[in-house]
Motif scaffolding. Structure first.
Motif, PDB file in Angstrom:
ATOM      1  N   ARG A 192     -17.562  -4.802  10.181  1.00 12.02           N
ATOM      2  CA  ARG A 192     -16.605  -4.522   9.112  1.00 12.02           C
ATOM      3  C   ARG A 192     -16.386  -3.023   9.029  1.00 12.02           C
ATOM      4  O   ARG A 192     -17.336  -2.257   8.953  1.00 12.02           O
ATOM      5  CB  ARG A 192     -17.124  -5.044   7.781  1.00 12.02           C
ATOM      6  CG  ARG A 192     -17.092  -6.531   7.704  1.00 12.02           C
ATOM      7  CD  ARG A 192     -17.558  -6.994   6.355  1.00 12.02           C
ATOM      8  NE  ARG A 192     -17.327  -8.425   6.230  1.00 12.02           N
ATOM      9  CZ  ARG A 192     -17.256  -9.051   5.072  1.00 12.02           C
ATOM     10  NH1 ARG A 192     -17.405  -8.390   3.948  1.00 12.02           N
ATOM     11  NH2 ARG A 192     -17.039 -10.343   5.032  1.00 12.02           N
ATOM     12  N   HIS A 193     -15.121  -2.624   9.051  1.00 12.05           N
ATOM     13  CA  HIS A 193     -14.763  -1.208   8.990  1.00 12.05           C
ATOM     14  C   HIS A 193     -13.839  -0.983   7.809  1.00 12.05           C
ATOM     15  O   HIS A 193     -12.911  -1.768   7.579  1.00 12.05           O
ATOM     16  CB  HIS A 193     -14.038  -0.777  10.272  1.00 12.05           C
ATOM     17  CG  HIS A 193     -14.825  -0.996  11.512  1.00 12.05           C
ATOM     18  ND1 HIS A 193     -15.903  -0.221  11.863  1.00 12.05           N
ATOM     19  CD2 HIS A 193     -14.711  -1.916  12.499  1.00 12.05           C
ATOM     20  CE1 HIS A 193     -16.392  -0.638  13.011  1.00 12.05           C
ATOM     21  NE2 HIS A 193     -15.683  -1.680  13.418  1.00 12.05           N
ATOM     22  N   LYS A 194     -14.053   0.121   7.087  1.00 12.23           N
ATOM     23  CA  LYS A 194     -13.119   0.524   6.050  1.00 12.23           C
ATOM     24  C   LYS A 194     -12.029   1.344   6.717  1.00 12.23           C
ATOM     25  O   LYS A 194     -12.308   2.286   7.450  1.00 12.23           O
ATOM     26  CB  LYS A 194     -13.813   1.337   4.972  1.00 12.23           C
ATOM     27  CG  LYS A 194     -14.702   0.479   4.108  1.00 12.23           C
ATOM     28  CD  LYS A 194     -15.324   1.264   2.993  1.00 12.23           C
ATOM     29  CE  LYS A 194     -16.244   0.363   2.206  1.00 12.23           C
ATOM     30  NZ  LYS A 194     -17.123   1.109   1.328  1.00 12.23           N
ATOM     31  N   ALA A 195     -10.783   0.959   6.472  1.00 16.97           N
ATOM     32  CA  ALA A 195      -9.650   1.611   7.123  1.00 16.97           C
ATOM     33  C   ALA A 195      -8.671   2.130   6.084  1.00 16.97           C
ATOM     34  O   ALA A 195      -8.503   1.536   5.015  1.00 16.97           O
ATOM     35  CB  ALA A 195      -8.942   0.641   8.059  1.00 16.97           C
ATOM     36  N   HIS A 196      -8.026   3.241   6.410  1.00 15.57           N
ATOM     37  CA  HIS A 196      -7.080   3.885   5.504  1.00 15.57           C
ATOM     38  C   HIS A 196      -5.733   3.176   5.552  1.00 15.57           C
ATOM     39  O   HIS A 196      -5.158   2.992   6.616  1.00 15.57           O
ATOM     40  CB  HIS A 196      -6.921   5.360   5.900  1.00 15.57           C
ATOM     41  CG  HIS A 196      -6.105   6.149   4.948  1.00 15.57           C
ATOM     42  ND1 HIS A 196      -6.508   6.396   3.660  1.00 15.57           N
ATOM     43  CD2 HIS A 196      -4.897   6.749   5.089  1.00 15.57           C
ATOM     44  CE1 HIS A 196      -5.581   7.119   3.049  1.00 15.57           C
ATOM     45  NE2 HIS A 196      -4.599   7.348   3.895  1.00 15.57           N
ATOM     46  N   ASP A 197      -5.238   2.796   4.380  1.00 22.19           N
ATOM     47  CA  ASP A 197      -3.942   2.139   4.230  1.00 22.19           C
ATOM     48  C   ASP A 197      -3.145   2.947   3.213  1.00 22.19           C
ATOM     49  O   ASP A 197      -3.286   2.764   2.011  1.00 22.19           O
ATOM     50  CB  ASP A 197      -4.167   0.696   3.758  1.00 22.19           C
ATOM     51  CG  ASP A 197      -2.885  -0.026   3.400  1.00 22.19           C
ATOM     52  OD1 ASP A 197      -1.817   0.407   3.840  1.00 22.19           O
ATOM     53  OD2 ASP A 197      -2.968  -1.040   2.683  1.00 22.19           O
ATOM     54  N   GLU A 198      -2.340   3.870   3.691  1.00 20.29           N
ATOM     55  CA  GLU A 198      -1.680   4.865   2.829  1.00 20.29           C
ATOM     56  C   GLU A 198      -0.803   4.248   1.752  1.00 20.29           C
ATOM     57  O   GLU A 198      -0.813   4.683   0.612  1.00 20.29           O
ATOM     58  CB  GLU A 198      -0.840   5.808   3.700  1.00 20.29           C
ATOM     59  CG  GLU A 198      -0.174   6.929   2.940  1.00 20.29           C
ATOM     60  CD  GLU A 198      -1.143   7.914   2.308  1.00 20.29           C
ATOM     61  OE1 GLU A 198      -0.856   8.379   1.194  1.00 20.29           O
ATOM     62  OE2 GLU A 198      -2.180   8.214   2.924  1.00 20.29           O
ATOM     63  N   LYS A 199      -0.040   3.194   2.088  1.00 15.01           N
ATOM     64  CA  LYS A 199       0.928   2.637   1.142  1.00 15.01           C
ATOM     65  C   LYS A 199       0.448   1.367   0.451  1.00 15.01           C
ATOM     66  O   LYS A 199       1.223   0.720  -0.247  1.00 15.01           O
ATOM     67  CB  LYS A 199       2.230   2.343   1.880  1.00 15.01           C
ATOM     68  CG  LYS A 199       2.865   3.570   2.493  1.00 15.01           C
ATOM     69  CD  LYS A 199       4.042   3.190   3.356  1.00 15.01           C
ATOM     70  CE  LYS A 199       4.551   4.395   4.108  1.00 15.01           C
ATOM     71  NZ  LYS A 199       5.453   4.022   5.197  1.00 15.01           N
ATOM     72  N   ASN A 200      -0.800   0.976   0.636  1.00 10.10           N
ATOM     73  CA  ASN A 200      -1.348  -0.267   0.063  1.00 10.10           C
ATOM     74  C   ASN A 200      -0.465  -1.467   0.409  1.00 10.10           C
ATOM     75  O   ASN A 200      -0.160  -2.298  -0.436  1.00 10.10           O
ATOM     76  CB  ASN A 200      -1.504  -0.151  -1.461  1.00 10.10           C
ATOM     77  CG  ASN A 200      -2.604   0.788  -1.838  1.00 10.10           C
ATOM     78  OD1 ASN A 200      -3.649   0.823  -1.209  1.00 10.10           O
ATOM     79  ND2 ASN A 200      -2.383   1.572  -2.871  1.00 10.10           N
ATOM     80  N   GLU A 201      -0.056  -1.560   1.673  1.00  6.67           N
ATOM     81  CA  GLU A 201       0.877  -2.605   2.068  1.00  6.67           C
ATOM     82  C   GLU A 201       0.214  -3.837   2.673  1.00  6.67           C
ATOM     83  O   GLU A 201       0.872  -4.849   2.866  1.00  6.67           O
ATOM     84  CB  GLU A 201       1.913  -2.037   3.044  1.00  6.67           C
ATOM     85  CG  GLU A 201       1.323  -1.416   4.282  1.00  6.67           C
ATOM     86  CD  GLU A 201       2.361  -0.728   5.147  1.00  6.67           C
ATOM     87  OE1 GLU A 201       3.498  -1.224   5.193  1.00  6.67           O
ATOM     88  OE2 GLU A 201       2.029   0.291   5.760  1.00  6.67           O
ATOM     89  N   PHE A 202      -1.078  -3.787   2.966  1.00  4.51           N
ATOM     90  CA  PHE A 202      -1.744  -4.915   3.617  1.00  4.51           C
ATOM     91  C   PHE A 202      -2.569  -5.704   2.608  1.00  4.51           C
ATOM     92  O   PHE A 202      -3.196  -5.133   1.726  1.00  4.51           O
ATOM     93  CB  PHE A 202      -2.628  -4.414   4.768  1.00  4.51           C
ATOM     94  CG  PHE A 202      -1.857  -3.610   5.776  1.00  4.51           C
ATOM     95  CD1 PHE A 202      -0.946  -4.216   6.615  1.00  4.51           C
ATOM     96  CD2 PHE A 202      -2.017  -2.240   5.869  1.00  4.51           C
ATOM     97  CE1 PHE A 202      -0.219  -3.485   7.537  1.00  4.51           C
ATOM     98  CE2 PHE A 202      -1.300  -1.494   6.788  1.00  4.51           C
ATOM     99  CZ  PHE A 202      -0.403  -2.126   7.623  1.00  4.51           C
ATOM    100  N   THR A 203      -2.538  -7.022   2.762  1.00  6.84           N
ATOM    101  CA  THR A 203      -3.255  -7.908   1.846  1.00  6.84           C
ATOM    102  C   THR A 203      -4.319  -8.691   2.596  1.00  6.84           C
ATOM    103  O   THR A 203      -4.375  -8.660   3.831  1.00  6.84           O
ATOM    104  CB  THR A 203      -2.282  -8.881   1.162  1.00  6.84           C
ATOM    105  OG1 THR A 203      -1.596  -9.628   2.174  1.00  6.84           O
ATOM    106  CG2 THR A 203      -1.269  -8.143   0.309  1.00  6.84           C
TER     107      THR A 203
END
Length: 107
Positions: free
Chosen positions: A65-76
């Motif tokens: 499990r990796h924490k990844a940066h999602d700039e626009k909060n577009e992934f669910t």
């Protein structure tokens, strides 16, 4: 310098710059599924890998499990995404979401 030496030098310099999109060198890319999306600008991506056991030859599943940066909060949760290694963004974040592979559709 001879013609052969000049041609070899030109082909070598051209070869070194072909196929390299980034100047940072090699950055790993992985595909995984978003399992958590409750943080601001961060998603947790679970990458599942299969490898063969050395002794028995059976395929063993491993997950990370990796924490990844999602700039626009577009992934669910449930989305299939591709992540890429990057510089440290926070204490735990070392990955950036590059693209959406497949959107999660609830049936």
């Amino acid at each position: 310098m001879t013609d052969k030496a000049m041609a070899a030098a030109a082909s070598t310099s051209a070869h070194n710059h072909e196929g390299h999109a980034e100047a940072h060198g090699f950055r790993r890319k992985m595909t995984g599924r978003v399992v958590k999306a409750k943080m601001a600008k961060t998603v947790v991506v679970e990458v599942v890998g299969h490898s063969r056991d050395g002794l028995y030859g059976k395929y063993v599943r491993s997950r990370a499990r990796h924490k990844a940066h999602d700039e626009k909060n577009e992934f669910t949760v449930g989305d299939q995404v591709e992540i890429q290694e990057s510089r440290p963004i926070s204490r735990d974040k070392r990955w950036v979401v590059v693209r959406l592979v497949k959107k999660f559709v609830e049936e």
